[in-house]
Write a protein that holds these residues in place. Structure first.
Motif, PDB file in Angstrom:
ATOM      1  N   UNK A 221      32.490 -16.928  18.584  1.00  0.00           N
ATOM      2  CA  UNK A 221      31.107 -17.057  18.708  1.00  0.00           C
ATOM      3  C   UNK A 221      30.498 -16.580  19.807  1.00  0.00           C
ATOM      4  N   UNK A 222      31.114 -17.053  20.926  1.00  0.00           N
ATOM      5  CA  UNK A 222      30.522 -16.674  22.265  1.00  0.00           C
ATOM      6  C   UNK A 222      31.159 -15.640  23.199  1.00  0.00           C
ATOM      7  N   UNK A 223      32.346 -15.095  22.693  1.00  0.00           N
ATOM      8  CA  UNK A 223      33.054 -13.881  23.158  1.00  0.00           C
ATOM      9  C   UNK A 223      33.872 -14.421  24.267  1.00  0.00           C
ATOM     10  N   UNK A 224      34.026 -13.474  25.249  1.00  0.00           N
ATOM     11  CA  UNK A 224      34.891 -13.916  26.570  1.00  0.00           C
ATOM     12  C   UNK A 224      34.183 -13.992  27.876  1.00  0.00           C
ATOM     13  N   UNK A 245      38.561 -33.316  28.895  1.00  0.00           N
ATOM     14  CA  UNK A 245      38.011 -32.506  28.042  1.00  0.00           C
ATOM     15  C   UNK A 245      37.064 -31.632  29.078  1.00  0.00           C
ATOM     16  N   UNK A 246      36.620 -30.519  28.791  1.00  0.00           N
ATOM     17  CA  UNK A 246      35.772 -29.733  29.180  1.00  0.00           C
ATOM     18  C   UNK A 246      34.755 -29.064  28.539  1.00  0.00           C
ATOM     19  N   UNK A 247      33.570 -28.874  28.926  1.00  0.00           N
ATOM     20  CA  UNK A 247      32.327 -28.004  28.084  1.00  0.00           C
ATOM     21  C   UNK A 247      31.943 -26.726  29.007  1.00  0.00           C
ATOM     22  N   UNK A 248      32.437 -25.571  28.603  1.00  0.00           N
ATOM     23  CA  UNK A 248      31.825 -24.317  29.318  1.00  0.00           C
ATOM     24  C   UNK A 248      30.528 -24.113  29.487  1.00  0.00           C
ATOM     25  N   UNK A 249      29.744 -24.724  28.269  1.00  0.00           N
ATOM     26  CA  UNK A 249      28.375 -24.361  28.273  1.00  0.00           C
ATOM     27  C   UNK A 249      27.655 -25.159  29.252  1.00  0.00           C
ATOM     28  N   UNK A 260      31.340 -10.505  22.205  1.00  0.00           N
ATOM     29  CA  UNK A 260      31.655  -9.904  21.122  1.00  0.00           C
ATOM     30  C   UNK A 260      30.917  -9.935  19.994  1.00  0.00           C
ATOM     31  N   UNK A 261      31.074  -8.968  19.183  1.00  0.00           N
ATOM     32  CA  UNK A 261      30.118  -8.678  17.788  1.00  0.00           C
ATOM     33  C   UNK A 261      30.222  -7.343  17.215  1.00  0.00           C
ATOM     34  N   UNK A 262      29.123  -6.706  17.187  1.00  0.00           N
ATOM     35  CA  UNK A 262      28.906  -5.586  16.328  1.00  0.00           C
ATOM     36  C   UNK A 262      29.698  -4.598  17.333  1.00  0.00           C
ATOM     37  N   UNK A 263      29.623  -4.581  18.568  1.00  0.00           N
ATOM     38  CA  UNK A 263      30.133  -3.516  19.472  1.00  0.00           C
ATOM     39  C   UNK A 263      31.592  -3.709  19.906  1.00  0.00           C
TER      40      UNK A 263
END
Length: 331
Positions: A221-224, A245-249, A260-263
């Motif tokens: 969902x979020x890419x790299x 635990x960790x939460x990168x958000x 990451x996605x269409x391209x």
């Protein structure tokens, strides 16, 4: 410099939490693997094949490296060194060094390295990176978390992929976009890279401050994303204190962001990666005529410099405090 208090970190974490409270895609990751000290000998394989980047290097087995005292561990440290005592014999494969790959591979995950010291100096090309365990390269992709050459002072974070993976020039990251085409066939495998805009992110400057933390987060969902925090800075609590635990958000904008996605479809370009540490010399990047010629290191050709100057590699070592891997929590 005096380190910040845990209370100060708590206020920072709370502020970041509030800024992301509306996010519906927030994901927590649980600790899957924690590698400290001699754990590296159990969790990594020592690779002895010829260097695929054509470096002037002789990668040793674990047994050879231990016998030559080029790798060892304490209770809370792991070290890897190149040979810095011997002139390389004519006809030898190169200067003794290490390249290690993790036995396990991970797809969607968070990887956090607490690094005290990294290799640097003329003719060096160290990297901490990941690539597809299934392969063959470049199938499954490559992510360079820490990489540089010679006496560079700023880290370069990059992706290398099959065709049809590009990045926007402008995106939410604190680093500087260097290149946008990730295809290994484009521009001599330059990859799509982001430069870390801090002279303490790599090499001598990084080591002079006692190192710091790099974190990689990757998801469909979020890419790299990759973050860098100098040791005595506002390091998130879950990173600083080895939480379960960790939460990168909650970590704020990343240093490097590769959507990451269409391209650049995630599933088409990335799969489960093993983690790699290596140190080569010269090779396709550090020893290329234009890069070596501009380095100011020596009038010798790069390979001759490596062979004849063992003392130049006394500071070209890895000192790792810990390496942790987290995977998504399941409800």
């Amino acid at each position: 410099m005096r380190s910040l208090s845990r209370l100060s970190f708590s206020f920072l974490t709370l502020a970041l939490s509030l800024s992301h409270v509306a996010s519906s895609t927030s994901t927590c990751y649980k600790r899957e693997l924690s590698i400290v000290g001699s754990d590296f000998f159990e969790q990594f394989d020592w690779d002895t094949e010829d260097d695929p980047t054509h470096g002037r290097v002789n990668y040793l087995s674990l047994q050879e490296s231990k016998a030559k005292n080029l790798t060892y561990a304490t209770e809370d440290k792991f070290f890897m060194f190149p040979d810095s005592k011997n002139v390389v014999a004519t006809g030898a494969r190169g200067r003794d060094s290490n390249r290690i790959s993790s036995k396990q591979a991970f797809d969607e995950s968070v990887v956090i390295i607490d690094l005290q010291h990294m290799p640097y100096g003329c003719a060096t090309w160290p990297a901490f990176w990941s690539l597809s365990q299934k392969g063959p390269w470049p199938t499954g992709g490559e992510i360079d978390i820490i990489e540089g050459v010679n006496e560079a002072t700023e880290n370069l974070i990059s992706l290398h992929t099959l065709p049809n993976c590009t990045m926007p020039q402008t995106r939410l990251q604190t680093g500087t976009t260097v290149s946008t085409n990730c295809d290994v066939a484009y521009n001599y495998n330059q990859g799509c890279g982001t430069q870390v805009p801090q002279p303490i992110s790599y090499g001598k400057g990084f080591n002079s401050i006692g190192g710091g933390f790099y974190a990689l987060a990757r998801s469909k969902e979020s890419g790299i994303k990759v973050w860098f925090w100098p040791r005595f800075s506002f390091v998130p609590l879950d990173v600083q204190w080895n939480e379960d635990t960790v939460n990168p958000d909650l970590w704020g904008p990343p240093t490097a962001y590769f959507p990451t996605g269409d391209n650049c479809g995630y599933a088409q370009h990335f799969n489960a990666h093993m983690l790699v540490f290596d140190l080569t010399f010269c090779g396709d990047w550090a020893g290329s005529p234009s890069v070596w010629g501009a380095s100011g290191c020596s009038s010798m050709i790069c390979s001759d410099f490596v062979d004849k100057n063992p003392q130049a590699f006394a500071d070209a070592y890895w000192e790792v405090n810990s390496l942790r891997v987290y995977t998504p929590e399941t409800n």
